[in-house]
Design an enzyme around this catalytic site. Sequence first.
Site, PDB file in Angstrom:
ATOM      1  N   TYR A   1      36.506 -16.567 -37.408  1.00 50.34           N
ATOM      2  CA  TYR A   1      35.804 -17.693 -36.784  1.00 50.34           C
ATOM      3  C   TYR A   1      35.284 -18.613 -37.872  1.00 50.34           C
ATOM      4  CZ  TYR A   1      32.623 -19.966 -33.381  1.00 50.34           C
ATOM      5  OH  TYR A   1      31.971 -20.858 -32.563  1.00 50.34           O
TER       6      TYR A   1
ATOM      7  N   LYS B   1      39.603 -18.895 -34.801  1.00 50.42           N
ATOM      8  CA  LYS B   1      38.839 -19.688 -33.839  1.00 50.42           C
ATOM      9  C   LYS B   1      38.159 -20.813 -34.619  1.00 50.42           C
ATOM     10  CE  LYS B   1      34.895 -19.579 -30.651  1.00 50.42           C
ATOM     11  NZ  LYS B   1      33.780 -18.783 -30.095  1.00 50.42           N
TER      12      LYS B   1
END
Length: 330
Positions: A164, A189
């Site tokens: 992420y 992400k």
Amino acid sequence: MIDTYTDGAGRTASAEQRTERVATVTRRLRDGMSAAVLSFPLTPFDADGGLDPDGFRSHVREQIAAGPGALFPCCGTGEFFSLAEPEYETLVSIAVEESDGALPVVAATGYGWAQAARFAAIAERAGVDALLLMPPYLVEAPQAGLVEHVRRVAATTELPIIVYQRTQVKITASSVPALAAIPNVIGLKDGHCDLDRLQRLRLAAPPEWLFFNGAATAEMQARQYASIGVPAYSSAVHAFAPEISRAFFRAFQDDDHARVDELLSEFYVPLVELRDQGVGYAVSLVKAAARLRGAKVGPVRAPLADPAPEHLDVLDALLTKGLDLVGATR
């Protein structure tokens, strides 16, 4: 000599079995991302700030019933940053039980790599399918350090990992080959909304890597992300109004631009404008909206704070309007 690995649950697997597991989870996540939004459940607390496992079980059941592509418990919206390890274990275990293999479960891990390894081991024992590696705590780091951080976490677990990037973590295209060489790193992400940078990352990544839009209110940027080949996204709105989230996703998938514009202008834009009026509202406003619909999710934990009363009034009216737009009731 046979390359074997013992996971956090004490199971031994060969390198081939590990590779197949990673490939299977990647396929399931890709299929889920193409079929629906990604659900990031809230973590219910009681009035004194204690964990409410029964409330979480009920909330997760409702989230699963709404048909998301995957379930991401104990992530940012789930206040991962405020959870003790025993609480985390309770929550991810419930998520796995309730999903019962019907959809992938991806739990957060994070902080420094040593702490991330402990959370990863808990998640692995609980039976989650993959991990979302949150940005390391506080520190800004060079690319070599970020890659090494991911490598160290990945070496402690058999679980596939999605990295992420947001806040202080900004992966460069030059770092992607090193990350892709880590066998159980399967994607990224993105929370930066820098589409030029993200385009470079996607082009540098192997074709099987997963990418998805992780902006705070991802529907606002869905079209832009899709234009560079990243149509999948997480939906905070799904946590309190899956009817609205599903309606937007259908319109987006069907290229129903008039309907997308209507939902954006009448619901999502006002929601973002309200969200921007308070620090931490990306989580606390979502939780407040869930409470307005009768969900027993309780307050946020410190250092977050619940929205101001005048903002709750605006949220209440906006929620009614959004549900009316999609033909749903309170």
